[in-house]
Design an enzyme around this catalytic site. Structure first.
Site: not given
Ligand code: PGA
Length: 249
Positions: A67, A136, A138, A143
């Protein structure tokens, strides 16, 4: 799902790096799907360390990132282009032309999403996809509520996700509101998936991923339950509600 328990963040980073390094050693022309965020930083650090000491080569590897934010130029230190360059690409021998990230600055975002999908299929698909997980559930920036049928698409980021990522920006207002992300459909087509998670704040998401058998678009990571080749490497805190270290259950 194969679970590899780690003690802490450092242990998880070493184990995840070893997993990817061994994958590349067994398939030097692998297509690696890469992720950004806080969690993979340690993994990339150990991949770089291995490159410096053992010279594992990435010359024939191609990478596709999950992404990118919409509207952040590549020079912006919070863009995922900058993240990947600074944490990994500039330190190893992967050719620049072999590293792909969606272009969040494209004028026509729909056309960019199509281009990215075509690129992934022209590479023959992803051999190993690295994933983090959001609070959440994702994966990538898919999302809750995103159709599992989507390929690369534009998403509006939820407030939870923007708040979680605000730690890298001067204020919440500066966190982009939209991003381009590979869809669940493409993630599920990866031949292997490695999901990494660290810390207590991921414990509930890991419980839902590992303990609940309910595949639902409300919790995007649950899609992985239908994939036959998923490995999870997570630390004690992240697994505190999902895995019994004493029994290695
Ligand atoms: P993080 O993010 O590694 O910064 O916790 C993971 C994600 O949101 O996929």
């Amino acid at each position: 799902m194969n679970i590899i328990p780690a003690e802490n963040y450092n242990d998880l980073s070493q184990k995840a790096a070893k997993f990817i390094i061994e994958f590349v050693q067994s398939k030097p022309d692998a297509v690696l799907g890469l992720a950004t965020g806080g969690t993979p930083e340690g993994t990339y650090k150990y991949m770089v360390e291995d490159f410096n000491h053992n010279k594992t080569s990435y010359q024939n590897v191609r990478t596709v990132n999950l992404d990118e934010y919409v509207g952040l130029p590549v020079e912006n230190p919070n863009s995922y282009h900058a993240y990947m360059y600074n944490h990994l690409f500039k330190h190893i021998d992967v050719p620049e032309g072999g590293c792909h990230i969606p272009n969040g600055m494209a004028e026509d975002l729909d056309a960019e999403c199509k281009r990215y999908d075509q690129l992934i299929s022209s590479l023959g698909g992803v051999d190993l996809q690295l994933l983090g997980i959001g609070h959440n559930g994702h994966i990538g920036f898919n999302e809750p509520g995103t159709s599992f049928e989507k390929r690369t698409h534009t998403v509006e980021l939820t407030r939870t996700t923007r708040r979680a990522n605000a730690r890298y920006f001067d204020s919440l207002d500066e966190v982009p509101t939209h991003a381009l992300t590979m869809g669940i459909k493409a993630i599920m087509e990866s031949r292997q998936i490695l999901l990494i998670a660290s810390g207590k704040d991921k414990a509930e998401a890991m419980r839902r991923l590992i303990k609940e058998e309910n595949i639902s678009e409300d919790f995007p990571a649950s899609s992985l339950q239908a994939h036959s080749h998923v490995t999870i490497i997570a630390d004690r805190e992240a697994l505190s509600l999902a895995y019994n270290y004493e029994r290695r259950a």
